[in-house]
Each structure stands twice: as C-alpha cells, then as structure tokens.
Design a protein around this motif. Structure first.
Motif, PDB file in Angstrom:
ATOM      1  N   UNK A  92      22.023 -23.454  79.452  1.00  0.00           N
ATOM      2  CA  UNK A  92      20.738 -22.757  79.483  1.00  0.00           C
ATOM      3  C   UNK A  92      20.864 -21.308  79.033  1.00  0.00           C
ATOM      4  N   UNK A  93      22.095 -20.802  78.933  1.00  0.00           N
ATOM      5  CA  UNK A  93      22.305 -19.431  78.482  1.00  0.00           C
ATOM      6  C   UNK A  93      22.126 -19.344  76.965  1.00  0.00           C
ATOM      7  N   UNK A  94      21.715 -18.191  76.464  1.00  0.00           N
ATOM      8  CA  UNK A  94      21.485 -18.064  75.018  1.00  0.00           C
ATOM      9  C   UNK A  94      22.783 -18.034  74.222  1.00  0.00           C
ATOM     10  N   UNK A  95      22.695 -18.513  73.003  1.00  0.00           N
ATOM     11  CA  UNK A  95      23.793 -18.365  72.044  1.00  0.00           C
ATOM     12  C   UNK A  95      23.470 -17.145  71.200  1.00  0.00           C
ATOM     13  N   UNK A  96      24.334 -16.154  71.256  1.00  0.00           N
ATOM     14  CA  UNK A  96      24.059 -14.855  70.650  1.00  0.00           C
ATOM     15  C   UNK A  96      24.369 -14.866  69.158  1.00  0.00           C
ATOM     16  N   UNK A  97      23.452 -14.298  68.367  1.00  0.00           N
ATOM     17  CA  UNK A  97      23.626 -14.201  66.913  1.00  0.00           C
ATOM     18  C   UNK A  97      23.675 -12.726  66.538  1.00  0.00           C
ATOM     19  N   UNK A  98      24.834 -12.279  66.067  1.00  0.00           N
ATOM     20  CA  UNK A  98      25.029 -10.865  65.766  1.00  0.00           C
ATOM     21  C   UNK A  98      25.503 -10.676  64.333  1.00  0.00           C
ATOM     22  N   UNK A  99      25.148  -9.528  63.768  1.00  0.00           N
ATOM     23  CA  UNK A  99      25.662  -9.119  62.461  1.00  0.00           C
ATOM     24  C   UNK A  99      26.639  -7.968  62.644  1.00  0.00           C
ATOM     25  N   UNK A 100      27.743  -8.036  61.897  1.00  0.00           N
ATOM     26  CA  UNK A 100      28.755  -6.980  61.926  1.00  0.00           C
ATOM     27  C   UNK A 100      28.999  -6.508  60.502  1.00  0.00           C
ATOM     28  N   UNK A 123      26.162 -18.383  76.209  1.00  0.00           N
ATOM     29  CA  UNK A 123      26.884 -19.657  76.125  1.00  0.00           C
ATOM     30  C   UNK A 123      27.802 -19.697  74.919  1.00  0.00           C
ATOM     31  N   UNK A 124      27.546 -18.844  73.942  1.00  0.00           N
ATOM     32  CA  UNK A 124      28.362 -18.825  72.743  1.00  0.00           C
ATOM     33  C   UNK A 124      27.996 -17.637  71.871  1.00  0.00           C
ATOM     34  N   UNK A 125      28.759 -17.460  70.807  1.00  0.00           N
ATOM     35  CA  UNK A 125      28.571 -16.298  69.933  1.00  0.00           C
ATOM     36  C   UNK A 125      28.716 -16.709  68.479  1.00  0.00           C
ATOM     37  N   UNK A 126      27.786 -16.249  67.659  1.00  0.00           N
ATOM     38  CA  UNK A 126      27.833 -16.479  66.215  1.00  0.00           C
ATOM     39  C   UNK A 126      27.743 -15.121  65.528  1.00  0.00           C
ATOM     40  N   UNK A 127      28.726 -14.793  64.698  1.00  0.00           N
ATOM     41  CA  UNK A 127      28.721 -13.508  64.009  1.00  0.00           C
ATOM     42  C   UNK A 127      28.606 -13.711  62.505  1.00  0.00           C
ATOM     43  N   UNK A 128      27.887 -12.799  61.862  1.00  0.00           N
ATOM     44  CA  UNK A 128      27.765 -12.775  60.409  1.00  0.00           C
ATOM     45  C   UNK A 128      28.177 -11.399  59.914  1.00  0.00           C
ATOM     46  N   UNK A 129      28.830 -11.363  58.761  1.00  0.00           N
ATOM     47  CA  UNK A 129      29.213 -10.098  58.147  1.00  0.00           C
ATOM     48  C   UNK A 129      28.184  -9.772  57.076  1.00  0.00           C
ATOM     49  N   UNK A 130      27.401  -8.701  57.319  1.00  0.00           N
ATOM     50  CA  UNK A 130      26.282  -8.375  56.440  1.00  0.00           C
ATOM     51  C   UNK A 130      26.242  -6.885  56.140  1.00  0.00           C
TER      52      UNK A 130
END
Length: 298
Positions: A92-100, A123-130
C-alpha cells in the motif's frame, strides 16, 4: 512467567509429532537431527512438561503433546496469516519516482536507496537520469514525484529546497598556455574562444544566474557558442577549440586533451530538491534528507 518460546520451536515440534520420527521430520524441514532435537527439548523445558515420548519403536506424543499439536498448528497458521497481512502493508506504500542529474556520482546511490527504504515510507524506488529542464517539467506535470536538479530553474510555483552549492571550474585544452597555470581567472578564458554555454532557452533562470556572476567578476565572453552535449563540448576542447566552465562533477569521465583548473573567482550553481505537489510532506522531508547522501563530499 515469561517463556522464551519461538515459532520455530513450535514448528519443529509439530513436524516431529506429525511424522512420529525425528529423522523424517528433519528431512521434511531440511535440517539435521541435532538442532531439531535441541529445539524440541528447549520447548519442553520452557513449558515444564514432556510433549513427546521417545522409544526404539519411534516417537509418540504424550497426552499433553496430543492436545498441544492442533493448538500449535492453529497458532502457526494464525502467525503466518498475520505476517502476510503485515507484509501486504508494504504494497500500500507508494513507489517513488525520482529524477537525478545524469552527471551525478552514483556511487552513493545504494546508500540513498537504503535510507529511503529504511524510512518505511515507500515500497520501492525508480530513478531516471534527466537534464534539469526535463526533470522539472516532469515533476510539474506530475509524471515524477520529485527531482534533484541544478538551480535556479523554473518550477511553475513549486517550492525548491536548496541542498548545496557546486562551484564551477574552467575546462581548457591540455595543450594551451592556460593549462600550465594552477588556477585561472574568468577573463583568462577570453584567450581561448569560443566559450561554450548551454542555450538560455533550456533554463533561463540558471543561465541568468551564472551570467550575473560572470559579469560581477568582469567576464563577458568575446565569442560564445551553444553547448549541444557534454561529449561534443569536451571533444572540441580536447581538439584545442575553445573552453567552458561547469561544476567538476559534470565532467563525469576523463576526456582526452582536456584539463580542469579551479577558478579564482567564486561562481556556483545550486543543487536543489523539487518535490511534486502530490508528495506527502513527510516523504518529501525524508527524500531531502536522503538526497544529501548524493551531494559531493558525502
């Protein structure tokens, strides 16, 4: 009276009582007999009664053991269900989407991810390089939950939190006379035209922020060319064509024919955290704290 009894001990007793054999129970549990025997003996000691009778003919539950068996099985099933319910809370926790920033030193990225996961807020982490302008636009549009970016930058009213500053250095051709100096003044760079800069249209606020600092130190490029990509800029400088200024961290690799020299005048840009509107305050604060692990010097 408190008893130091574990679910493991109960599960071991159940296996032996059902199989009527320590050997078969050990095979079922994928372990050797000694730790199985010790666990059952410890359980009996804690309870203060015999649960199993051992004989050459096999193992039989005592009267107490026969009554305990279904109760322990029900308790284990209840514990398993409870653990499943608790584990499901993470879903139920959010999956975080971040840009680095693409030029960031990612050696600390595992520590950053651990810090966020240990907060218990995601609950998880998704990173993008932008690039900064793309990252800011994605956060404003709600496609990302936040970004670490070079600032100042247009954020459509979203608040920026400055986490640190990055001083700029000069990058000049290795074969130039300026490369033989230990440090350079901004005005020295006019000896090596053109001066490469990113297009103002990409990030007007950051362009003007740096331009004000340049002019405050009496530097106005005699010839300026837009920088398309870092690789293109450093390839040209390495070939003896021009120079540039940027944070040392942006030169993520070693480029043939290019040397970095510190500037005598202080010129810097900010590293800032931009959280999205939808990001809860507590999570935004946790992100800002974890992002400090990625800053130079940490």
């Amino acid at each position: 009276m408190k008893r130091a009894i574990s679910l493991r001990q109960l599960a071991y007793f159940v296996a032996v009582a059902e199989e009527r054999s320590f050997r078969v129970a050990a095979e079922r549990l994928h372990l050797t007999q000694p730790p199985l025997s010790r666990a059952v003996a410890e359980l009996e000691q804690q309870l203060g009664l015999r649960l199993l009778l051992r004989s050459p003919q096999g193992v039989q539950p005592t009267a107490a053991g026969a009554q305990a068996l279904p109760r322990f099985k029900a308790l284990l099933a209840q514990a398993e269900q409870l653990l499943d319910e608790v584990a499901a809370l993470g879903d139920a926790l959010p999956r975080l989407r971040l840009a680095l920033p693409a030029w960031l030193n990612l050696a600390q990225l595992p520590a950053f991810e651990r810090a966020l996961r240990d907060s218990g807020l995601i609950s998880g982490l998704e990173t993008q390089l932008l690039p900064a302008h793309e990252a800011a636009a994605a956060v404003v549009a709600g496609r990302l939950d936040g970004a670490l970016l070079a600032a100042p930058i247009e954020t459509q009213g979203l608040p920026l939190q400055t986490l640190g500053q990055l001083p700029l250095s000069a990058f000049v051709p290795q074969g130039s006379a300026l490369a033989r100096r230990r440090s350079l003044s901004l005005r020295d760079l006019n000896q090596l035209p053109p001066f490469y800069r990113f297009r103002r249209s990409l990030s007007p606020q950051l362009y003007d922020h740096l331009d004000r600092q340049y002019r405050a130190h009496g530097f106005a490029p005699l010839q300026e060319l837009p920088a398309a990509e870092l690789l293109d800029v450093f390839t040209r400088i390495g070939a003896g064509q021009g120079c540039t200024c940027m944070p040392a961290q942006m030169a993520v690799g070693r480029f043939a024919g290019v040397v970095r020299r510190p500037l005598r005048e202080p010129v810097s840009l900010d590293l800032a955290w931009l959280p999205a509107r939808q990001l809860p305050d507590g999570l935004a604060t946790a992100c800002a704290a974890a992002l400090r692990l990625l800053l130079p010097g940490n």
